[in-house]
Scaffold this motif. Sequence first.
Motif, PDB file in Angstrom:
ATOM      1  N   ARG A  37       0.809  -1.211   0.000  1.00  0.00           N
ATOM      2  CA  ARG A  37       0.000   0.000   0.000  1.00  0.00           C
ATOM      3  C   ARG A  37       0.845   1.265   0.000  1.00  0.00           C
ATOM      4  NH1 ARG A  37      -1.545   3.039   4.405  1.00  0.00           N
ATOM      5  NH2 ARG A  37      -3.405   4.291   4.128  1.00  0.00           N
ATOM      6  N   ASP A  38       2.036   1.234   0.447  1.00  0.00           N
ATOM      7  CA  ASP A  38       2.848   2.420   0.695  1.00  0.00           C
ATOM      8  C   ASP A  38       3.065   3.244  -0.572  1.00  0.00           C
ATOM      9  OD1 ASP A  38       4.173   2.000   3.685  1.00  0.00           O
ATOM     10  OD2 ASP A  38       3.561   0.150   2.678  1.00  0.00           O
ATOM     11  N   ARG A  39       2.050   4.031  -0.926  1.00  0.00           N
ATOM     12  CA  ARG A  39       2.047   4.791  -2.181  1.00  0.00           C
ATOM     13  C   ARG A  39       2.992   5.990  -2.171  1.00  0.00           C
ATOM     14  NH1 ARG A  39      -3.036   4.631  -5.393  1.00  0.00           N
ATOM     15  NH2 ARG A  39      -4.281   2.885  -4.673  1.00  0.00           N
ATOM     16  N   VAL A  66      -0.185  -4.763  -5.758  1.00  0.00           N
ATOM     17  CA  VAL A  66       0.427  -3.460  -5.582  1.00  0.00           C
ATOM     18  C   VAL A  66      -0.644  -2.388  -5.762  1.00  0.00           C
ATOM     19  CG1 VAL A  66       2.247  -1.891  -6.363  1.00  0.00           C
ATOM     20  CG2 VAL A  66       2.627  -4.363  -6.399  1.00  0.00           C
ATOM     21  N   ALA A  67      -0.757  -1.505  -4.786  1.00  0.00           N
ATOM     22  CA  ALA A  67      -1.764  -0.447  -4.815  1.00  0.00           C
ATOM     23  C   ALA A  67      -1.452   0.571  -5.892  1.00  0.00           C
ATOM     24  CB  ALA A  67      -1.854   0.246  -3.457  1.00  0.00           C
ATOM     25  N   GLY A  68      -2.441   0.838  -6.718  1.00  0.00           N
ATOM     26  CA  GLY A  68      -2.351   1.915  -7.688  1.00  0.00           C
ATOM     27  C   GLY A  68      -1.287   1.783  -8.746  1.00  0.00           C
ATOM     28  N   ALA A  69      -0.830   0.585  -9.013  1.00  0.00           N
ATOM     29  CA  ALA A  69       0.249   0.411  -9.978  1.00  0.00           C
ATOM     30  C   ALA A  69      -0.249  -0.382 -11.173  1.00  0.00           C
ATOM     31  CB  ALA A  69       1.414  -0.324  -9.324  1.00  0.00           C
ATOM     32  N   GLU A  80      -9.943   6.070  -7.953  1.00  0.00           N
ATOM     33  CA  GLU A  80      -8.903   5.882  -8.963  1.00  0.00           C
ATOM     34  C   GLU A  80      -9.491   5.299 -10.257  1.00  0.00           C
ATOM     35  OE1 GLU A  80      -4.312   4.315  -8.575  1.00  0.00           O
ATOM     36  OE2 GLU A  80      -5.799   3.639  -7.151  1.00  0.00           O
ATOM     37  N   PRO A  81      -9.050   5.780 -11.415  1.00  0.00           N
ATOM     38  CA  PRO A  81      -9.589   5.242 -12.669  1.00  0.00           C
ATOM     39  C   PRO A  81      -9.158   3.794 -12.888  1.00  0.00           C
ATOM     40  CG  PRO A  81      -7.827   6.805 -13.120  1.00  0.00           C
ATOM     41  CD  PRO A  81      -8.068   6.844 -11.640  1.00  0.00           C
ATOM     42  N   PHE A  82     -10.018   3.048 -13.543  1.00  0.00           N
ATOM     43  CA  PHE A  82      -9.711   1.667 -13.881  1.00  0.00           C
ATOM     44  C   PHE A  82      -8.628   1.667 -14.956  1.00  0.00           C
ATOM     45  CE2 PHE A  82     -10.384  -2.647 -15.387  1.00  0.00           C
ATOM     46  CZ  PHE A  82     -10.694  -3.321 -14.210  1.00  0.00           C
ATOM     47  N   PRO A  83      -7.650   0.768 -14.896  1.00  0.00           N
ATOM     48  CA  PRO A  83      -6.563   0.757 -15.882  1.00  0.00           C
ATOM     49  C   PRO A  83      -7.082   0.538 -17.307  1.00  0.00           C
ATOM     50  CG  PRO A  83      -6.062  -0.689 -14.029  1.00  0.00           C
ATOM     51  CD  PRO A  83      -7.488  -0.265 -13.877  1.00  0.00           C
ATOM     52  N   ALA A  84      -6.437   1.167 -18.262  1.00  0.00           N
ATOM     53  CA  ALA A  84      -6.806   1.006 -19.674  1.00  0.00           C
ATOM     54  C   ALA A  84      -6.616  -0.440 -20.123  1.00  0.00           C
ATOM     55  CB  ALA A  84      -5.982   1.953 -20.537  1.00  0.00           C
ATOM     56  N   VAL A  85      -5.559  -1.071 -19.627  1.00  0.00           N
ATOM     57  CA  VAL A  85      -5.321  -2.490 -19.883  1.00  0.00           C
ATOM     58  C   VAL A  85      -5.592  -3.223 -18.567  1.00  0.00           C
ATOM     59  CG1 VAL A  85      -3.609  -4.223 -20.515  1.00  0.00           C
ATOM     60  CG2 VAL A  85      -3.596  -1.983 -21.654  1.00  0.00           C
ATOM     61  N   GLY A  91      -8.536  -5.230  -7.667  1.00  0.00           N
ATOM     62  CA  GLY A  91      -9.482  -4.960  -6.587  1.00  0.00           C
ATOM     63  C   GLY A  91      -9.622  -3.467  -6.387  1.00  0.00           C
ATOM     64  N   ARG A  92     -10.601  -3.097  -5.578  1.00  0.00           N
ATOM     65  CA  ARG A  92     -10.870  -1.676  -5.347  1.00  0.00           C
ATOM     66  C   ARG A  92     -11.314  -1.470  -3.905  1.00  0.00           C
ATOM     67  NH1 ARG A  92     -11.432   2.711  -8.215  1.00  0.00           N
ATOM     68  NH2 ARG A  92     -11.661   1.817 -10.286  1.00  0.00           N
ATOM     69  N   SER A  93     -10.880  -0.353  -3.318  1.00  0.00           N
ATOM     70  CA  SER A  93     -11.357   0.061  -2.000  1.00  0.00           C
ATOM     71  C   SER A  93     -12.728   0.691  -2.154  1.00  0.00           C
ATOM     72  CB  SER A  93     -10.396   1.071  -1.367  1.00  0.00           C
ATOM     73  OG  SER A  93      -9.177   0.449  -1.048  1.00  0.00           O
ATOM     74  N   CYS A  94     -13.652   0.310  -1.288  1.00  0.00           N
ATOM     75  CA  CYS A  94     -15.028   0.811  -1.354  1.00  0.00           C
ATOM     76  C   CYS A  94     -15.520   1.178   0.047  1.00  0.00           C
ATOM     77  CB  CYS A  94     -15.954  -0.244  -1.946  1.00  0.00           C
ATOM     78  SG  CYS A  94     -15.553  -0.718  -3.640  1.00  0.00           S
TER      79      CYS A  94
END
Length: 188
Positions: A37-39, A66-69, A80-85, A91-94
Amino acid sequence: MRLPRLVVVTDRTQAAGPLADVVTAAVDAGARAVLLRDRDLAEDDRAALTADLRAVLDPVGGLLVVAGATGDAVHLAAAEPFPAVRPRLVGRSCHSAAELTRAREEGCDWAFLSPVAPTASKPGYGPALGVEGFARLASLGPPPYALGGVVPADVPALLAAGAHGVAVMGPVMRDPSVVREYLTALGP
């Protein structure tokens, strides 16, 4: 892939020592999934830590998210936007019905639903859902993990409320041996 029941979430500011050592101890205690998580780390430092954690998890067939990668398995923040690929696993935090619905519509493999209980690790989100609130939301999205203030004694009620499993940060970062208690509570 069968999703694990326990996901260890990293936070080096709460870690009882170097993060790689804490994760190693958690894996030695039975953890098989870790969310890095350590962004706030610099890109090079985060890449090095990612490699260190893969070296810990790969020999036991573990999963590193890996968070956000970009990569094979990623975890996204609520906005955060869903990746193009699409990654292999995502997963997603909700924190709400709308966010869970979005995660389901995007095809996320899991959701972290939080906070279950008040927690200093995640200030600013709330109020806490409690088991009842978790139960009301659990079926709206992809398989949900209970996150935020969850202790091993809470696990049976959360599983009964629809949790696929639990995601734990603070307790494991402070004492990785607690993984055994979570795994016992989660059952086979």
